[in-house]
Design an enzyme around this catalytic site. Structure first.
Site, PDB file in Angstrom:
ATOM      1  N   SER A 159       0.827  -1.198   0.000  1.00 28.15           N
ATOM      2  CA  SER A 159       0.000   0.000   0.000  1.00 28.15           C
ATOM      3  C   SER A 159       0.874   1.266   0.000  1.00 28.15           C
ATOM      4  CB  SER A 159      -0.959  -0.036   1.193  1.00 28.15           C
ATOM      5  OG  SER A 159      -2.011   0.880   1.033  1.00 28.15           O
ATOM      6  N   ALA A 160       0.732   2.144   0.993  1.00 23.02           N
ATOM      7  CA  ALA A 160       1.541   3.361   1.032  1.00 23.02           C
ATOM      8  C   ALA A 160       3.033   3.043   1.076  1.00 23.02           C
ATOM      9  CB  ALA A 160       1.151   4.202   2.248  1.00 23.02           C
TER      10      ALA A 160
END
Length: 324
Positions: A159-160
């Site tokens: 994800s991030a």
């Protein structure tokens, strides 16, 4: 083809998807992004940190570039490569999660790849913006390759954290550092502005609300370190990019950017592949340890990493012979 589709989901997959859609998505949609709301999210990491200890690994605390790091090593005798490591950057939309929430995925990668994993606790919202998160990630990589003696470092993130891993590649290019041996992304965020794209939808995503990503976007510019460089990792994609393996849930909001990246890299001649799993949820290998698709995804990543390491060593050997 650089995209491999896995369309025979296990029965557990349906329950995970429906549960995420019915419980997690509404919770995320309603969670306040004011300072108290964001600060309270640290409790998630604290709660997960007291869970069962991962088996088959040993852990120790240290720092890289001044940031807390958990070093995870395979337990017992192994054919450990003293010059190769994995730098892991956790996900959480730059606002949630940490070492505790991602201890399991980091441990499984360490066991499967038979390598040390450095999991970094980078600064994030509400205290710091994305530029600061990038600086912490790049600083950790810089120290590993410049001061700690690692000749080969795989950058990985979900994800991030996938975005931060991509920015580490940019930092290596800009600073003339050794290029990462491979890039591993688990449902990686590859475009910092994904939440504000008018043509992007999250209707097929099990739990990521696009509206919440759009709400977060203005907060990314917070200091203290100014954000610089590309906002789309695909803008870095050329023949110099490291070998890349991606794992994604079919139809999740971030999958379109994953497909664009691997197709661009494939056209540039880079060794790359994306594995897309049907009826999975965003970052599913992080969320479930016993899930069949999660175990398969870890095996896929480990095999790709081993091949990238072998090719890097072959290249080093050839260059050493020419220099000699």
């Amino acid at each position: 083809m650089p995209i491999v589709h896995h369309r025979a989901p296990s029965l557990l997959s349906y329950a995970m998807w429906v549960g995420s859609r019915g419980l997690l998505r509404p919770t995320l949609s309603l969670w306040p992004l004011n300072r108290p709301g964001m600060a309270g999210l640290f409790l998630i990491d604290r709660a997960l940190a007291v869970g069962p200890r991962p088996a088959g690994v040993v852990r120790e605390r240290m720092t890289l570039a001044g940031r807390p790091v958990e070093l995870i090593l395979p337990a017992g005798p192994s054919r450990r490569d003293a010059e190769t490591a994995i730098l892991y950057l956790h996900g959480g939309a730059f606002v949630v999660c940490g070492l505790g929430s991602h201890r399991s995925i980091a441990s499984r990668l360490s066991r499967s790849c038979e390598l040390p994993v450095f999991s970094v606790e980078y600064r994030q919202l509400p205290a710091a913006g994305v530029g600061t998160s990038v600086a912490d990630a790049a600083g950790a990589y810089r120290e590993l390759v410049s001061e700690r003696g690692y000749r080969r470092v795989i950058v990985a993130g979900d994800s991030a954290g996938g975005f931060l891993a991509g920015k580490v590649i940019e930092a290596a290019i800009d600073e003339g550092l050794p290029m990462p041996t491979a890039f591993v992304g688990i449902s990686p965020l590859l475009d910092l502005d994904v939440g504000t794209h008018p043509d992007r939808s999250s209707r097929s995503d099990a739990y990521i609300p696009r509206s919440k990503m759009a709400e977060l976007a203005p907060l990314f510019a917070r200091g203290p370190v100014v954000f610089n460089g590309v906002r789309r990792i695909t803008d870095l994609a050329d023949a110099a990019f490291p070998p890349t393996v991606m794992v994604t849930a079919e139809g999740e909001m971030l999958e379109a950017d994953v497909i664009e990246l691997v197709e661009t890299l494939d056209d540039a001649g880079v060794d790359t592949v994306a594995h897309s799993y049907a009826w999975q949820v965003h970052a599913f290998p992080v969320l479930s340890t016993r899930h069949p698709e999660s175990m398969h995804a870890i095996d896929v990543i480990a095999a790709f990493a081993a091949d990238a390491i072998r090719k890097a060593k072959d290249t080093e050997h050839r260059e050493g012979q020419r220099a000699g």
